[in-house]
Each structure stands twice: as C-alpha cells, then as structure tokens.
Design an enzyme around this catalytic site. Structure first.
Site, PDB file in Angstrom:
ATOM      1  N   ASP A 202       0.849  -1.198   0.000  1.00  0.00           N
ATOM      2  CA  ASP A 202       0.000   0.000   0.000  1.00  0.00           C
ATOM      3  C   ASP A 202       0.888   1.253   0.000  1.00  0.00           C
ATOM      4  O   ASP A 202       1.844   1.325  -0.764  1.00  0.00           O
ATOM      5  CB  ASP A 202      -0.967  -0.110   1.203  1.00  0.00           C
ATOM      6  CG  ASP A 202      -2.102   0.871   1.145  1.00  0.00           C
ATOM      7  OD1 ASP A 202      -1.938   2.003   1.631  1.00  0.00           O
ATOM      8  OD2 ASP A 202      -3.168   0.533   0.601  1.00  0.00           O
ATOM      9  N   TYR A 335      -2.751  10.899   2.219  1.00  0.00           N
ATOM     10  CA  TYR A 335      -3.371  11.073   0.889  1.00  0.00           C
ATOM     11  C   TYR A 335      -3.274  12.526   0.443  1.00  0.00           C
ATOM     12  O   TYR A 335      -2.933  12.815  -0.698  1.00  0.00           O
ATOM     13  CB  TYR A 335      -4.836  10.619   0.921  1.00  0.00           C
ATOM     14  CG  TYR A 335      -4.989   9.126   1.090  1.00  0.00           C
ATOM     15  CD1 TYR A 335      -5.230   8.304  -0.005  1.00  0.00           C
ATOM     16  CD2 TYR A 335      -4.880   8.520   2.342  1.00  0.00           C
ATOM     17  CE1 TYR A 335      -5.363   6.935   0.140  1.00  0.00           C
ATOM     18  CE2 TYR A 335      -5.004   7.150   2.498  1.00  0.00           C
ATOM     19  CZ  TYR A 335      -5.242   6.362   1.390  1.00  0.00           C
ATOM     20  OH  TYR A 335      -5.357   5.008   1.534  1.00  0.00           O
ATOM     21  N   HIS A 389      -5.621  -7.727   0.504  1.00  0.00           N
ATOM     22  CA  HIS A 389      -4.790  -6.532   0.618  1.00  0.00           C
ATOM     23  C   HIS A 389      -3.846  -6.572   1.825  1.00  0.00           C
ATOM     24  O   HIS A 389      -2.725  -6.074   1.744  1.00  0.00           O
ATOM     25  CB  HIS A 389      -5.703  -5.307   0.699  1.00  0.00           C
ATOM     26  CG  HIS A 389      -4.981  -4.023   0.473  1.00  0.00           C
ATOM     27  ND1 HIS A 389      -4.407  -3.698  -0.724  1.00  0.00           N
ATOM     28  CD2 HIS A 389      -4.721  -2.985   1.295  1.00  0.00           C
ATOM     29  CE1 HIS A 389      -3.830  -2.508  -0.633  1.00  0.00           C
ATOM     30  NE2 HIS A 389      -4.003  -2.057   0.586  1.00  0.00           N
TER      31      HIS A 389
END
Ligand SMILES: *[C@@H]1O[C@H](CO)[C@@H](O)[C@H](O)[C@H]1NC(C)=O
Ligand SMILES: *[C@@H]1O[C@H](CO)[C@@H](O)[C@H](O)[C@H]1NC(C)=O
Ligand SMILES: *[C@@H]1O[C@H](CO)[C@@H](O)[C@H](O)[C@H]1NC(C)=O
Ligand SMILES: *[C@@H]1O[C@H](CO)[C@@H](O)[C@H](O)[C@H]1NC(C)=O
Ligand SMILES: *[C@@H]1O[C@H](CO)[C@@H](O)[C@H](O)[C@H]1NC(C)=O
Length: 412
Positions: A202, A335, A389
């Site tokens: 990630d 982000y 994930h």
C-alpha cells in the site's frame, strides 16, 4: 561493518540500556498502554445507534459497508473484544521510539539470533499499521534453509508511519520521500545497518519504492505486494496482448471495480481529510464503517479461515489502534500530502538491487508481471490464489515464504 561514532552509540543504546541520556536520536523503549482509553471506546460504541434493518437490502457490498456486517463488528467490539489480550500480544514485541528530524517515530525491532541475519524494514500503508505484520515478524527472525542450502533470517524493523498510531504527525508539507529519508536514517544511522532489505505494501510500497530508487547503496533488495504506479486497465492489458490466467482475471475484475466506483474514500482523504477525519475522530463505530467496507472489498472472501488470521478480532484490533491513539484523523493526511504518490507513467528505478513482487488474488489491484518488470530489477514474480490486501494477516505463510526468497538474492 563500519559504524560512525554516533551510530555506534545509538546502536549500543538499542542493544543494551536504551535510557542513555546522550543518545543523539533519543532511542527509548516503549510499551503500549491504551487501557485507560478503552472504557470510553466501549461506551461510545455501545451507545451508537444503527438502523434496525438495511434501507435497501439488495444494495450489496459495492454500495458500501453492509449493515449486517457493521452491526456484527459493533456487537463484537462491545461484547466480545478483549483489548487487554491484544495489547499484551503486541507488547511481546520489542518496541522503541526515536526522534529523527524532529519526528517521534515508533518502531518494533526484533533481532534474529543469527549474526548473519539480513536487516529488513517492513512498511505498512493505510488503513494498516505495524500490527498487520504481527504474524510474520517472529518467523522472519528465525533461520530458514533454502533448497540450495542457504540460510536466511532477518533482523526485523517495523516502523509506524508518521501520523499513524504511536508516531507523531508530521508537518503539513511532509511527503512519502521524507518518510523514506527518515526510515533510511533509522536503519543506517540509528540501528547501524549499513545495508538492508525492504518490504512494502500500500503506501508502504510507495515509501519502499522511494527507498529502493533513491537510497540505492543502502537498500539492497525490495519485495512489494503493491506498487506506486496505477495498475493497468483491462483495455491496456488487452492492447499489450497480455494473457491473464482465470485467477488473474478475478483480481483484474476486483481492481476494475475498485478504480471505477471504489475510490471515493481516496478522493475524500486526498481533498478533505479534515471533514471525514474530524467527523469520525471520536466515533469508533464510524471508523469501523469507513474502514470496514474497504476491507470487505479488498480481503479474501475466506478471510479468517486458515491460513488467514484476518478475522473480526484482528480487524477490530486494527481499527482500535487508530481510535485509541486518536490517529484516525492524522493517518488520512498521507493522501492529502501526496497527491502524486501513485503515478500513471511507469519508470524504471536506477538500481541493480533485486526486486521481487507477490500478487495476491483478492487484493484491489492487478499488476501483471510485464508491468512490474518496467519499474525495477525484477527477479521474482509470484501469484497467490489466497489472500487479499493485508497479506501479512490474510496469508502470512505466503508472505513469509516470499520475503525469505528475497534473502536468496540479497547481496550487501
Ligand atoms: C451497553 O449498554 C447497556 C444498556 O445501557 C448496558 O446494560 C451495558 O452494560 C453496556 N455495555 C457496555 C460494555 O458498556
Ligand atoms: C545453516 O544453518 C544450519 C543450522 O544452524 C547450519 O548447520 C549450516 O551450516 C548453515 N549453512 C550455511 C550455508 O551457513
Ligand atoms: C515544511 O514545513 C516546516 C514547518 O512546518 C518548515 O520548517 C520546512 O521548511 C518546510 N519544508 C519545505 C520543503 O517547505
Ligand atoms: C498485439 O497483437 C496484434 C495482433 O497480433 C498486433 O497487431 C499488435 O501489434 C500487438 N500489440 C503489441 C503491443 O504487441
Ligand atoms: C480470531 O483468531 C484468533 C487467533 O488468530 C482467535 O484467538 C480469535 O478468537 C478469533 N476471533 C474470532 C472472532 O473468531
């Protein structure tokens, strides 16, 4: 191994008495103790009202978290979740904090008994934390002998990214390249490892790739399960005449859904991290809803059954770590701080260090081997038909095996 005086002092501090006062990096031992926060968590979770039945029972997973699943998580959190047991298990690891460039960085440092062990840094992403590597840390410190008779073991380092759980929030202008730089300092100067290997998932793959492509003399091998390059679309794969297996088609389908209607969270966190961050700051059930739907769509449908340990207890631990440390909000900022963290154009890292890649079938993106080979010195590409994930929780044996394989290529 050459150590500067400063790193030798820091290294000695980590190994022996960590309370040495003149330690440049102020390495301190650390224990998790969030018990006093738990009654408030339980009280809020208990008082949070949810609808009695779904508004649209047939809406399905792809309209966001399903009410039944959220209620199950809420009920388990209030009635059946033993934080103390989770905390005790996490405290089995050796935790430290260190100050690098003004940032307090929390990390686990689990050394192998093998003096020839390879230093390894494991990098998590969002909504993860050091916790997602719990099942793999100790096995990776143990010696494994390959079919060719080579022994591989690791000194394992797992930092919390700045802004996540026990690491302090960075300045607003902080980027993933800053993360890479301070982690390079952690490995080489604080811990005295002149070369090391990296694993990233990630956002951790974005940071790990920054280490791999920038700190090329210290980062001497890399293993990724995710890349800082947007995965190719179905059309691009077809135009390049790449043939996919049936299992790869499953991953591609999941990735297509994720990148077409599944990235609202990404845009929200990139554009308005304060809106969602403050709305859910003191709302454990809200955090479970925001993260739980994402997890539902990016985990193996068999999650929680062997070899996966990603059951509801593990998921509640993952989210509780954010809630109890008050870092759900600050974790979102990665982000906003890195709008170009994931890139559209593939470029090759200028390094001869080996790179390995493992694709897990039920994660939210597919990178065919041809694409992974564009970005580094690819020596191994694996596909696993179990796991999603959070590979460290959803298929720990496969992740351990693949990270061990990296040791066969590691050449300090
Ligand atoms: C949850 O609320 C109910 C009803 O007020 C109460 O009986 C119960 O003890 C509460 N449980 C927790 C864990 O706070
Ligand atoms: C690997 O480890 C085993 C057991 O500790 C030892 O007997 C063997 O000599 C080692 N092999 C190499 C190549 O170092
Ligand atoms: C980032 O912000 C900090 C203060 O928060 C400042 O000291 C630093 O110079 C800034 N860095 C850049 C590259 O603008
Ligand atoms: C894909 O295959 C077609 C038909 O054989 C060919 O015309 C085209 O050039 C190929 N494309 C690539 C990118 O290799
Ligand atoms: C989840 O798995 C752990 C062992 O990994 C077990 O102790 C726990 O009870 C399980 N939780 C649930 C809800 O099944």
């Amino acid at each position: 191994m050459f150590l500067s005086l400063v790193s030798a002092l820091a290294f000695a501090a980590v190994l022996t008495d960590v309370s040495i006062a003149d330690d440049t990096f102020n390495v301190q031992p650390f224990k998790i103790d969030l018990s006093s926060e738990v009654p408030h968590l339980l009280d809020l979770a208990n008082k949070t009202r949810l609808p009695l039945k779904p508004l649209y029972p047939d809406a399905g997973l792809y309209k966001g978290i399903e009410l039944d699943y959220l209620r199950k998580l809420q009920t388990a959190l209030v009635g059946n979740f033993d934080w103390e047991a989770q905390q005790a298990a996490l405290n089995e690891f050796n935790h430290y904090t260190v100050v690098i460039e003004g940032q307090t960085v929390h990390f686990v440092h689990q050394k192998s008994d093998d003096p020839d062990a390879i230093p390894l840094i494991l990098l998590h992403g969002w909504p993860g934390s050091f916790y997602e590597f719990s099942p793999v840390i100790k096995p990776l410190t143990e010696s494994w002998t390959s079919a060719t008779g080579k022994n591989v073991s690791y000194h394992v380092v797992v930092p919390s990214l700045p802004g996540f759980v026990f690491s302090s929030p960075p300045p607003q202008n902080w980027t993933v390249d800053d993360d890479a730089r301070i982690f390079n300092t952690l490995m080489s100067e604080v811990l005295g490892y002149s070369t090391f290997a990296v694993h990233g998932t990630d956002w951790g793959s974005v940071i790990g790739y920054s280490l791999y492509s920038t700190f090329t003399t210290t980062t001497r091998a890399a293993h990724f399960v995710f890349l800082p390059f947007f995965p190719p679309t179905a059309e691009e794969i077809a135009a390049n005449n790449i043939t996919l297996s049936e299992e790869q088609k499953v991953t591609l389908q999941r990735g297509t859904e994720w990148f077409s209607t599944g990235i609202a969270y990404f845009m929200e966190q990139e554009n308005k991290p304060n809106d969602i961050g403050l709305a859910l700051y003191d709302n454990p059930v809200g955090q479970l809803a925001w993260i739980g739907g994402l997890n539902e769509r990016a985990e193996d449908p068999r999650a929680g059954t062997p070899p996966s340990v990603l059951n509801d207890t593990a998921f509640l631990t993952l989210v509780s770590l954010y809630y109890l440390t008050n870092t759900f909000h600050s974790s979102l900022w990665i982000y906003a701080q890195n709008p170009n963290g994931f890139r559209g154009t593939y470029t090759k890292a200028n390094t001869d260090a080996p790179m390995l890649f493992s694709q897990f079938e039920y994660t939210n993106a597919l990178w065919p081997q041809e694409y992974v080979a564009k970005v580094g010195n690819l020596v191994s590409y694996k596909f696993h038909d179990f796991g999603g994930h959070f590979a460290g929780l959803d298929n720990p044996p496969a992740l351990i095996e693949d990270i061990r394989e990296m040791g066969l290529y590691f050449d300090a």
